[in-house]
Design an enzyme around this catalytic site. Structure first.
Site, PDB file in Angstrom:
ATOM      1  N   SER A 152       1.103  -1.107   0.478  1.00  0.00           N
ATOM      2  CA  SER A 152      -0.100  -0.060  -0.155  1.00  0.00           C
ATOM      3  C   SER A 152       1.305   1.268   0.430  1.00  0.00           C
ATOM      4  CB  SER A 152      -0.921  -0.045   1.239  1.00  0.00           C
ATOM      5  OG  SER A 152      -0.402  -0.275   2.562  1.00  0.00           O
ATOM      6  N   ASP A 153       1.750   1.778   0.859  1.00  0.00           N
ATOM      7  CA  ASP A 153       2.446   3.157   0.600  1.00  0.00           C
ATOM      8  C   ASP A 153       3.484   2.423   0.007  1.00  0.00           C
ATOM      9  OD1 ASP A 153       3.799   0.772   2.077  1.00  0.00           O
ATOM     10  OD2 ASP A 153       4.761   2.257   3.305  1.00  0.00           O
TER      11      ASP A 153
END
Length: 331
Positions: free
Chosen positions: A198-199
């Site tokens: 996600s990041d």
């Protein structure tokens, strides 16, 4: 680093007790009593049973299922797997199945991706960080207003990130193989590993948005690339508003009591992370500004929930833990 041994139990009259040993410096996660009891029971009771009919049939079916999952993971990551530990274990499993198999030969061909020779000898990396490093380096150049001086670097970095973006979901019926969507994601290392993060996706998306905003004529970005990345981010947000790292949250945190690792904690199930949530908020806010008509309500709701999550998990002293501090403290 760790191993098994049978030693006299200090609380009994010389009886043998099966325990796990790990040197104190590496013992990051001491096993609770319930887990040691469970593993010992499985070893002394379950192991003899599984070698006898009809339980041996169950073991055989389980082994077939396990090697099927291993081959699926290998093929979807081009035999890189998620990191060096999985790589080695999967390669050994393929060798145990058939040392002359194509799968094992493909594994051997990619061993060098994890190795390099340094001044003090050979090193093994956990996994590369090419996408992660590139995203932050390009953001630093943009923030420093050095676009003209480093135009070639920005162009090369943009092309690298564009080519490194995952362009397809895992093959076949990936949900039956316990995988989630990956199309549009950026991994921690490169496209081959194919594991969405996600990041990393948020940072890659931010770079593309910043380049399209500051230099639209020089660095044009196809909207589909951005839409797919947003779709990945939205898929990784939990009901609480936080963002997980690798995949949508499934099991509950109490399953961490069955973590059999000595050197890692909180790795049985996915957790929400403040770092991932913060990066996702920044990327979605910027995306909403530049593309206000794409999934507007979903993105606004996602940002609102994520901000509430960040505020809720702040510690009493004003700091944040990497994960949900309340859940970790309870465990």
């Amino acid at each position: 680093m760790s191993g098994q041994a049978s030693i006299p139990c200090p609380q009994s009259c010389g009886s043998v007790h099966h325990i796990f040993l790990c040197i104190q410096e590496d013992l990051y996660y001491p096993h609770p009593f319930i887990q040691n009891f469970l593993w010992d029971s499985l070893y002394f009771i379950g192991e003899p049973l599984l070698n006898r009919w009809p339980f041996s049939y169950i073991r055989e079916k389980s082994l077939h299922r396990a090697i099927k999952n291993i081959h699926y993971e290998d093929q979807n990551t081009r035999y890189m797997d998620m990191a060096c530990v999985e790589k080695v274990l999967n390669m050994l499993a393929c060798w145990a199945e058939d040392p002359n198999s194509d799968a094992f030969k493909y594994h051997l061909a990619r061993v060098h991706d994890y190795l390099w020779i340094a001044e003090d000898g050979m090193k093994v990396q956990s996994l590369g960080s090419q996408n992660w490093d590139t995203s932050f380096a390009l953001q630093a150049i943009i923030a420093s207003n050095l676009i003209d001086e480093y135009g070639f670097t920005l162009k090369s970095g943009k092309e690298f990130l564009k080519n490194a973006q995952v362009r397809e979901n895992p093959q076949g019926d990936f949900r039956s193989m316990y995988r989630s969507i990956s199309k549009g994601a950026w991994t921690f290392s490169d496209r081959d590993t194919a594991w969405q993060v996600s990041d990393c996706t948020a940072e890659g998306l931010k770079v593309m948005l910043l380049l399209s905003q500051k230099t639209p004529d020089v660095f044009p970005v196809e909207p589909e690339i951005l839409y797919d990345a947003v779709n990945i981010l939205l898929s990784l947000q939990t009901k609480k508003g936080g963002f997980t790292a690798w995949e949508p949250k499934g099991g509950e945190s109490w399953l961490e009591v069955f973590n059999s690792s000595d050197v890692f904690a909180n790795n049985m199930v996915e957790h929400e992370y403040v770092e991932c949530t913060s990066a996702a908020i920044q990327a979605l806010v910027l995306f909403k500004k530049l593309y206000p008509k794409h999934r507007t309500h979903e993105i606004e709701l996602s940002i609102e929930k994520a901000i509430d999550f960040i505020e809720e998990i702040q510690r009493p002293d004003g700091s944040w833990n990497i994960r949900i501090w309340k859940e970790i403290d309870q465990l």
